[in-house]
Design a protein around this motif. Structure first.
Motif, PDB file in Angstrom:
ATOM      1  N   PRO A   1      -8.695  -5.116 -15.375  1.00  0.00           N
ATOM      2  CA  PRO A   1      -7.548  -4.248 -15.082  1.00  0.00           C
ATOM      3  C   PRO A   1      -6.774  -4.668 -13.825  1.00  0.00           C
ATOM      4  CG  PRO A   1      -9.479  -2.932 -15.588  1.00  0.00           C
ATOM      5  CD  PRO A   1      -9.932  -4.356 -15.603  1.00  0.00           C
ATOM      6  N   ASP A   2      -7.491  -5.076 -12.772  1.00  0.00           N
ATOM      7  CA  ASP A   2      -6.764  -5.402 -11.544  1.00  0.00           C
ATOM      8  C   ASP A   2      -5.983  -6.716 -11.654  1.00  0.00           C
ATOM      9  OD1 ASP A   2      -9.553  -6.265 -11.420  1.00  0.00           O
ATOM     10  OD2 ASP A   2      -9.096  -7.041  -9.427  1.00  0.00           O
TER      11      ASP A   2
ATOM     12  N   VAL B   1      -2.733  -5.463 -14.021  1.00  0.00           N
ATOM     13  CA  VAL B   1      -1.754  -4.637 -13.317  1.00  0.00           C
ATOM     14  C   VAL B   1      -0.748  -5.508 -12.551  1.00  0.00           C
ATOM     15  CG1 VAL B   1      -2.869  -4.206 -11.086  1.00  0.00           C
ATOM     16  CG2 VAL B   1      -1.689  -2.360 -12.248  1.00  0.00           C
TER      17      VAL B   1
ATOM     18  N   PHE C   1      -8.199  12.634 -15.172  1.00  0.00           N
ATOM     19  CA  PHE C   1      -8.666  11.941 -13.976  1.00  0.00           C
ATOM     20  C   PHE C   1      -7.670  10.846 -13.593  1.00  0.00           C
ATOM     21  CE2 PHE C   1     -12.528  13.235 -16.398  1.00  0.00           C
ATOM     22  CZ  PHE C   1     -12.871  14.295 -15.575  1.00  0.00           C
TER      23      PHE C   1
ATOM     24  N   PHE D   1      -5.931  10.602  -7.431  1.00  0.00           N
ATOM     25  CA  PHE D   1      -7.010  10.602  -6.445  1.00  0.00           C
ATOM     26  C   PHE D   1      -6.956  11.965  -5.752  1.00  0.00           C
ATOM     27  CE2 PHE D   1      -5.655   6.076  -6.627  1.00  0.00           C
ATOM     28  CZ  PHE D   1      -6.828   5.556  -7.146  1.00  0.00           C
TER      29      PHE D   1
ATOM     30  N   MET E   1      -1.649   3.839  -3.063  1.00  0.00           N
ATOM     31  CA  MET E   1      -2.708   3.177  -3.830  1.00  0.00           C
ATOM     32  C   MET E   1      -2.140   2.546  -5.096  1.00  0.00           C
ATOM     33  SD  MET E   1      -5.464   3.176  -2.228  1.00  0.00           S
ATOM     34  CE  MET E   1      -4.569   3.097  -0.704  1.00  0.00           C
ATOM     35  N   GLY E   2      -1.108   3.180  -5.670  1.00  0.00           N
ATOM     36  CA  GLY E   2      -0.458   2.593  -6.832  1.00  0.00           C
ATOM     37  C   GLY E   2       0.136   1.241  -6.513  1.00  0.00           C
TER      38      GLY E   2
ATOM     39  N   ARG F   1       2.429   7.196  -9.259  1.00  0.00           N
ATOM     40  CA  ARG F   1       1.503   6.139  -8.850  1.00  0.00           C
ATOM     41  C   ARG F   1       1.694   4.893  -9.707  1.00  0.00           C
ATOM     42  NH1 ARG F   1      -2.319   3.684 -10.868  1.00  0.00           N
ATOM     43  NH2 ARG F   1      -2.293   5.029 -12.685  1.00  0.00           N
TER      44      ARG F   1
ATOM     45  N   ASN G   1     -12.524   4.565 -11.629  1.00  0.00           N
ATOM     46  CA  ASN G   1     -11.772   3.994 -12.744  1.00  0.00           C
ATOM     47  C   ASN G   1     -10.288   3.832 -12.399  1.00  0.00           C
ATOM     48  OD1 ASN G   1     -12.131   2.969 -15.264  1.00  0.00           O
ATOM     49  ND2 ASN G   1     -11.622   4.870 -16.311  1.00  0.00           N
ATOM     50  N   LEU G   2      -9.732   4.878 -11.810  1.00  0.00           N
ATOM     51  CA  LEU G   2      -8.311   4.832 -11.454  1.00  0.00           C
ATOM     52  C   LEU G   2      -8.059   3.786 -10.364  1.00  0.00           C
ATOM     53  CD1 LEU G   2      -5.645   6.214 -12.196  1.00  0.00           C
ATOM     54  CD2 LEU G   2      -6.003   7.773 -10.285  1.00  0.00           C
ATOM     55  N   ALA G   3      -9.040   3.604  -9.470  1.00  0.00           N
ATOM     56  CA  ALA G   3      -8.899   2.579  -8.437  1.00  0.00           C
ATOM     57  C   ALA G   3      -8.765   1.203  -9.085  1.00  0.00           C
ATOM     58  CB  ALA G   3     -10.090   2.622  -7.485  1.00  0.00           C
ATOM     59  N   ARG G   4      -9.577   0.968 -10.111  1.00  0.00           N
ATOM     60  CA  ARG G   4      -9.512  -0.332 -10.797  1.00  0.00           C
ATOM     61  C   ARG G   4      -8.179  -0.479 -11.521  1.00  0.00           C
ATOM     62  NH1 ARG G   4     -13.994  -0.373 -14.764  1.00  0.00           N
ATOM     63  NH2 ARG G   4     -13.319  -2.484 -15.262  1.00  0.00           N
TER      64      ARG G   4
ATOM     65  N   SER H   1      -5.437   0.853 -10.714  1.00  0.00           N
ATOM     66  CA  SER H   1      -4.362   0.672  -9.743  1.00  0.00           C
ATOM     67  C   SER H   1      -4.333  -0.739  -9.167  1.00  0.00           C
ATOM     68  CB  SER H   1      -4.517   1.668  -8.593  1.00  0.00           C
ATOM     69  OG  SER H   1      -4.515   2.975  -9.077  1.00  0.00           O
TER      70      SER H   1
END
Lengths: 235, 286
Positions: A72-73, A76, A87, A90, A101-102, A148, B175-178, B180
């Motif tokens: 994912p990283d 993105v 969820f 944050f 963070m976005g 975000r 999960n959201l950190a990943r 992002s």
């Protein structure tokens, strides 16, 4: 050149496939909705695109670049952002920190201008930028979640059930914002329970059942198709 | 009355040391979702690394302190690379058991190098300051002020820096950190540096307040966990509050029962907390 091309993808969370040869495309500037009954694999398609589940077979390309199985990283950074159904904020961070963070991977320093754009799109966030995101209302949280994802100025936005759990007033607002975001040239791939409403402003739509493609047409055609209406839009 | 106040002062000193350990336990739990049982021995390691500096090398403690803190942080990050990283995709229980193994290895290693006997940083007795029957040693003032300084630095780091915010974000929603685009392995590296660094500071403070021995940290593990759970595991500010409450409760308990039972008080508070309010005072993670 398609913005996003999902080509006969099969895969799932474990060794059991949930998706069976699913294909779909998003052209630049399009809003595309994926609808279908519960358990049809709508959200799973998005997770497959974003590298969050195992893709056993098939190919996913973004702007003709193969992104199948990337982390994912990494994905993105290529210009597609994803807003999960739940969820998706944050909760203990402030609104402003959520947006920061976005833009975590952003190194070019365009952070302030992009944040200004997000605040223009969602004015309530500007007033609450120092508040803890977890204390906001459902509609405002959804704004934080979408804000975000917009911080990286993506070319494609994946929205999983953006109206879920919102009051009718907020649903209307969120859909208006989606149309506004799309008007700036951002492609949108969206999963929606609220199928009638979503199709009414989608360029195209896909109907999934049991993890496989069932039907594909323009948003308007799907809306007036009697069979689709009876089976998937509640008559 | 004076006796109670005196015990509260000792409680705050002990609580400061517990706090430094509890913040690390809470941070590692928040980010990696496992109870790090080697944290007590990481604290011991920090204390003994400082002993190299002030003992054989006879350097001043003020210079040795930051070196020992950073070295302990790097060693913990190294242990993570060597052991925990390979187990991240397995269940939290496997991580927990591997940290118990790590704890035993660290303690044995310390015992092999420095021997099982008590050690001290400096010879001699320091005269306590006295004010209306209340006593406090200069070192104890240093411990409390040092803890306040470190906690302030941690607060600034978590709220003002990009990495600090990413750390909070990751403990909020991994999960959201990943999604992002946050590089989670880099956040994990810094979490170890900070958690183990603060633990080392706590270990050194404990060595200054009492003396060093290879099980000093292991003995502290129970109050440290009790503090983290009391405050709400995953919450840094809860860990501070928990640390001070546990420290003061342990010291006050000596009014009624033998000091040998001090850890039982921490254990009792932890059990009660787990039964009646498992998310802790500040509402951390489950």
């Amino acid at each position: 050149m398609s913005l996003l091309q999902v080509d006969e993808v099969s895969g799932g969370y474990t060794s059991v496939d949930i998706l069976h040869d699913v294909s779909l495309t998003v052209e630049p500037g399009e809003i595309v909705s994926v609808i279908g009954p519960n358990g049809a694999g709508k959200s799973t398609v998005m997770k497959a695109v974003f590298g969050l589940i195992r893709v056993r077979k098939g190919r996913i390309a973004f702007q003709n670049q193969d992104i199948t199985g990337l982390r994912p990283d990494t994905i993105v950074r290529k210009g597609l952002c994803y807003v999960p159904q739940e969820f998706n904020i944050f909760p203990s961070l402030t609104v402003r920190e959520n947006l920061e963070m976005g833009a975590f991977v952003r190194q070019d320093g365009g952070l302030a201008e992009q944040m200004e754009l997000v605040f223009q799109l969602f004015p309530p966030l500007k007033e609450r930028e120092k508040q803890t995101a977890g204390h906001l209302s459902g509609g405002q949280r959804q704004m934080v979640a979408m804000g975000r994802a917009l911080m990286l100025d993506p070319q494609l936005l994946l929205l999983d059930e953006p109206s879920s759990g919102l009051s009718p007033l907020f649903i209307e607002q969120i859909f208006e914002r989606i149309i506004e975001i799309n008007a700036t040239g951002v492609g949108i791939l969206m999963v929606e329970q609220n199928a009638k409403k979503a199709l009414s402003f989608s360029h195209r739509g896909y109907i999934l059942t049991m993890g496989a493609n069932r039907h594909e047409d323009t948003g308007q055609n799907l809306l007036v198709d009697p069979e689709v209406g009876q089976m998937f839009l509640g008559g | 009355m004076a006796e109670i106040l005196q015990l509260i002062i000792y409680g705050i000193v002990l609580g400061s040391i517990i706090t430094l350990g509890a913040i690390g336990v809470s941070m590692i739990f928040g980010i990696l979702r496992f109870a790090h049982f080697a944290h007590g021995d990481i604290m011991t390691l920090g204390a003994y690394l400082a002993l190299i500096g002030v003992g054989p090398l006879s350097l001043p403690m003020l210079g040795v302190f930051p070196l020992a803190v950073v070295a302990t942080g790097l060693i913990a990050a190294g242990i993570d690379r060597l052991i925990y990283r390979h187990l991240r995709s397995s269940s939290p229980i496997i991580m927990l058991i591997s940290s118990v193994g790590t704890a035993l290895m660290l303690r044995s290693l310390i015992q092999l190098i420095w021997g099982p006997d008590n050690k001290i940083y400096t010879q001699g007795i320091s005269m306590p300051y006295t004010y209306a029957d209340l006593q406090i040693k200069p070192e104890q003032i240093t411990i409390v002020l040092g803890t306040v300084a470190l906690v302030t630095l941690l607060h600034l780091f978590l709220h003002q820096t990009r990495m600090g915010k990413a750390m909070r974000a990751m403990s909020d929603n991994m999960n959201l950190a990943r999604i992002s685009g946050i590089n989670t392995e880099r956040v994990i590296f810094w979490a170890w540096i900070i958690a183990a660094g603060l633990g080392a500071a706590g270990g050194i403070f404990l060595g200054i307040d009492t003396r060093l021995n290879p099980i000093m940290g292991w003995r502290l593990l129970l109050p440290v966990f009790a503090a983290a759970i009391l405050g709400g595991i995953g919450s840094y500010y809860g860990a501070i509050l928990g640390g001070i409450v546990i420290g003061i409760s342990q010291e006050l308990s000596t009014l009624f029962i033998s000091p040998a039972y001090k850890p039982a008080i921490a254990f009792g508070i932890m059990v009660l907390m787990l039964i009646f309010r498992p998310t802790g005072i500040m509402g951390g993670q489950k």
